[in-house]
Design a protein around this motif. Sequence first.
Motif, short mmCIF file in Angstrom:
data_model
loop_
_atom_site.label_atom_id
_atom_site.label_comp_id
_atom_site.label_asym_id
_atom_site.label_seq_id
_atom_site.Cartn_x
_atom_site.Cartn_y
_atom_site.Cartn_z
N LYS A 711 14.32 -44.27 57.51
CA LYS A 711 15.42 -45.10 57.01
C LYS A 711 15.36 -46.51 57.57
O LYS A 711 15.37 -47.48 56.80
CB LYS A 711 16.76 -44.45 57.34
CG LYS A 711 17.88 -45.10 56.59
CD LYS A 711 19.05 -44.21 56.43
CE LYS A 711 20.14 -45.01 55.73
NZ LYS A 711 21.45 -44.47 55.98
N LEU A 803 11.94 -46.72 48.29
CA LEU A 803 12.96 -47.31 49.15
C LEU A 803 14.36 -46.87 48.75
O LEU A 803 15.24 -46.71 49.61
CB LEU A 803 12.85 -48.84 49.11
CG LEU A 803 11.50 -49.39 49.55
CD1 LEU A 803 11.49 -50.90 49.42
CD2 LEU A 803 11.20 -48.99 50.98
N ALA A 804 14.55 -46.70 47.46
CA ALA A 804 15.89 -46.32 47.00
C ALA A 804 16.27 -44.95 47.56
O ALA A 804 17.36 -44.76 48.08
CB ALA A 804 15.91 -46.28 45.48
N THR A 807 17.03 -45.08 51.39
CA THR A 807 18.22 -45.79 51.87
C THR A 807 19.50 -45.24 51.26
O THR A 807 20.59 -45.69 51.58
CB THR A 807 18.14 -47.28 51.52
OG1 THR A 807 17.90 -47.42 50.11
CG2 THR A 807 17.05 -47.98 52.30
N ARG A 808 19.34 -44.24 50.42
CA ARG A 808 20.51 -43.76 49.68
C ARG A 808 21.46 -42.99 50.58
O ARG A 808 22.66 -43.16 50.54
CB ARG A 808 20.03 -42.86 48.55
CG ARG A 808 21.09 -42.51 47.51
CD ARG A 808 20.61 -41.35 46.66
NE ARG A 808 19.31 -41.66 46.07
CZ ARG A 808 19.14 -42.37 44.97
NH1 ARG A 808 20.16 -42.87 44.32
NH2 ARG A 808 17.93 -42.61 44.49
N ARG A 810 23.17 -40.99 54.00
CA ARG A 810 23.73 -41.40 55.27
C ARG A 810 22.71 -41.26 56.40
O ARG A 810 22.68 -42.02 57.35
CB ARG A 810 24.97 -40.54 55.57
CG ARG A 810 25.79 -41.10 56.69
CD ARG A 810 27.01 -40.23 56.95
NE ARG A 810 27.84 -40.89 57.94
CZ ARG A 810 28.88 -41.66 57.66
NH1 ARG A 810 29.25 -41.84 56.42
NH2 ARG A 810 29.57 -42.26 58.61
#
Lengths: 811, 234
Positions: A711, A803-804, A807-808, A810
């Motif tokens: 992350k 990346l999506a 980073t989505r 928690r």
Amino acid sequence: MIRSYLFSMLKRFKGPFFSMAFISMLAIAMMVGLFGALGNLESSYDAFKSDYGSPSVSYYMDLSKDEAITGVAEVEGVAKVETRLRFDAYLRRGDGRPLIARIFTFEDEREGIVKPCFGDMAAKNEDMVNVAVSTALAKSNGISVGHDIELGFGETYAKFHVYAIYDHATAIYIRPSPFIASDNRDFGHIMIARSEAKKAEERIIKPYMETHDSFVPPEGTYDPTAVLEAMADVYGNPERVDHYFTELLIQKKNGYGEEEVNERVSAFLKGKVNVLETITESHSLYEQFIAHVDRQFHTAGLFLPIFFFAVSLAIIALFLIQIIKLMTRDIGTMLSIGVSHGQVLGLLSVCTLAVMGISALFGIGLGSVIMAVLVNIFRASYFMPGITFGLDPLATLIAILIAAGISQIAVLIAAHNIFSITPKDAMISNEAKRRKLPKPMEKGIDRMPLYLRMAANATFQNPRRSIVSCLAILASTTMIIIAGLFGVSIDATIRQTTQTRLNYDAQVYCTKAEEDDAFLKDLQAQPCVTKAEQGYFTWLEATHGEKKTTIEVVGVDVGSQSLQYIPDFGANGRLYVEEEGMILPAYSAEVLGVGVGDLITFGTRQIKVTAISTQHMHFVGYLSMAKVKELSPRYVSTYFVNVSDEASLMSYVSMHKIGSVVVNTSSYRADMKERHDPINFVVWVITGFSLAMALATLTITAQDQLIDQKKPLSILRCVGYGTKDISNIWSIQRAFEFLIAGAIACPAAYLTLKLILKGAASEEANYPIIADYRWFLLGLFFVLIVLGVAHLLSMRKISKWNLADNTRSRE
Amino acid sequence: MGKTIIKATGLVKSYGEGEGKTYALDGVDVEVHANEFLVILGESGSGKSTLLNVLGGMDDVEEGEILFEGKDLAKAKARDLTKYRRDSVGFVYQFFNLLNDLTVLQNVMIAPGARKHKDRALQILGRVGLGDKLDKFPAQLSGGQQQRVAIARALNKECDLLLCDEPTGALDAASGKAVLQLLEELHGEGKTIVLVTHTKEIAQMATRVIAMKDAKIIRNEENPSRRKAKDIDW
């Protein structure tokens, strides 16, 4: 539920579990392979000693008639008696130049043991004396099976039929000779069955014996020197007339001491034969050599598995702790639904045992391969063609149990991390947990530039992972340095051992029939001779108090100009003979219990020990020539010569028929190097293992770090950092670990090698430690490459991230 | 309507194959105009976040075109996308995505190019009301504070386009409102805001609303009756 989680855990953490299995497999393989091969070597050697019989007491006597020694077997304390002949004769070459052949006999009933050493064979010629010739002698002189050669001395030569060619080195197996050096061009070994030797006796030995006996007074004192000089006069030129021995080998009964049996047999032989030398200790070089090898491999067999098992314990424990950390929420969830800490611990225990089971299977397989390769090397290097293949069941079982035990110890080490998890951890994000560092450290990190700061944080926030990486780097760098320095040490040992013999080009042997000084002047006047000096050599019995030993002694020129290089390992230099006093080999000093300044007794004379020389495998004491003359009337003249043209020297020797020339060749050095091949092989195999382990571990810790830092690294990519920027952060982190581990590895390797060399050393072999900085650099360089590869493999993964997705959530 | 900054046409993105194939974007056309406050509204699974990620250069599409300053982001190389993310767009996430090992100030200065501008970072942090929290770590801040740090980080890049994915999703109402007010101020200063939400009330702030359902745009209209952030309750 626990069982189903087992498979998912193995799958989720396959990287770390693979690393654990891999390193354990190496440890198991090392132990299984080493102890398997060593066990086979030892049992083969025991069988050889039992077959061949290591004599308790050996007597070297003038050539004796059998009836003179009949009855020795009945002496109290004697279990077994064997007689052999050993005599030197000249091999008449096609070009007329004589070549010394040292002839050994073997008992006919032992032919079964001897035959495996024969290569080419032809039918025997019953009308002739049949001999087996060593490979080196055959090759150097164009001899093949079926050829007839002329052996003899003086004017008496007879034809001998060559029916077999044996590998000299291999034959050591069946006949441990004091010499394990290779054949020299001018000095060859020949083996002859006792029954064939009888024929030789009639044809060449009998004439010699009749001449010899004619000079022995029937009554009065037997003066061997006078007899030899008389014989030399008869034959008109120096001959090796003092190299005819009957060897009487006595094996004592159990319950009797060597000295006791020696006294009884000596009393029996008194007056019947002329005993030239008695050896009561079994210091056959070959036996010492094997004992030395055994010690080396036991040292390796203990150290190496311990090293690998220790590293595997550390890595397994660290990875387990890391896995527990990553599973915190899962464990918290399990606890919240009623699973106990103990059950979670059990899950981890079963997981690691399963992994150890797999590593045991592969470890035994790999260990078998190592064992087989080592046995093949042993067979060639240690002259034992009969060494069997096979694993040591006990060592194998112990290796498996140790691996299993270590895995559980690692689980116990990691256990407190499990017990500190509570059901609440099911809900708390790992993101919130940040390790508090000491304030000065926080401040220091804060002041760093960004990349450095991120690398430092990554290291100190997860020190376990960094420790594992450091350990992997440390282990592999250490092993490369150790392997390299070990090779340097062996080279130095070989160099120091052969220095004595290879400090001059040739050695000319002759008897006292020639006028020493006149001959030396003549030799020095030869255009091909750049330097020549005289020496004497003989065997002397030395005593100190109750202790005694026989020492091969060389009398040399006094001072620093001598061609004799007397090694002093301790000072890595050389010693010089003084007018008075003796340089004693360390082995003899140990036997006698003397040191520098002590007096040792030779007959009625006392000589002071002026220095102790540490030598490898060949022990010689050094005195001035004058002192040798004083102590022993029996000595052989020899001349150490440096030449510009070897062929001219050979012609000179042939023309003057002065005896033989031993030309120093590099084969002696090559032989010694070959003898160290097995241990070198083992060391480099382990180094290869270490590098493989390092690559696996570093790649896996890097992958693990990727998972852990997916992350934050993705966030960095989202705000505009490229893969190269991320790579820079990681490079810095790896550089930290490399510098720390590398800095520790260099002294660690040096100190570890010192311990190993101390363990491997003995009175016969003393390995110097030489800190060749190039190996330190090479070790660091290779590990840097491994690091680079692990790094590149990891970076490729980053470039493929979504990346999506990263980073989505928690987490 | 301002100049078109981004023009995306025919965007298609799916997951799975055969009967299990699911579309996240199914032939979506969208434009982003300068200085607008665009809200993309939809329920969970409608494709709104995927659309935002694609516009932000963080995800790819199987079909379609995304033009930004004449370049097609859908076919851009990784290096060009990195440049786009670095220089042209700021992203604000639902779960803040701060770096836990860095302080507030360090997080704001993290972006390449922004690292040298400490004064600007301090000013922005003061602006978002966190001037006294410079040395704190994210774990020491509340959710609202963390989100403001994330916005400050995006602002520090000095790009005019801000993409926000459910910026109030992890916050309580008060904190969420504070964040929306900040975004409103930024819009007033000329920034272009694209905000994704499932909350209808938040859409009332927008100058334009795009509604999505089942990976398609079902509505795209100007918002004639904008409301201030302080007046919105959800």
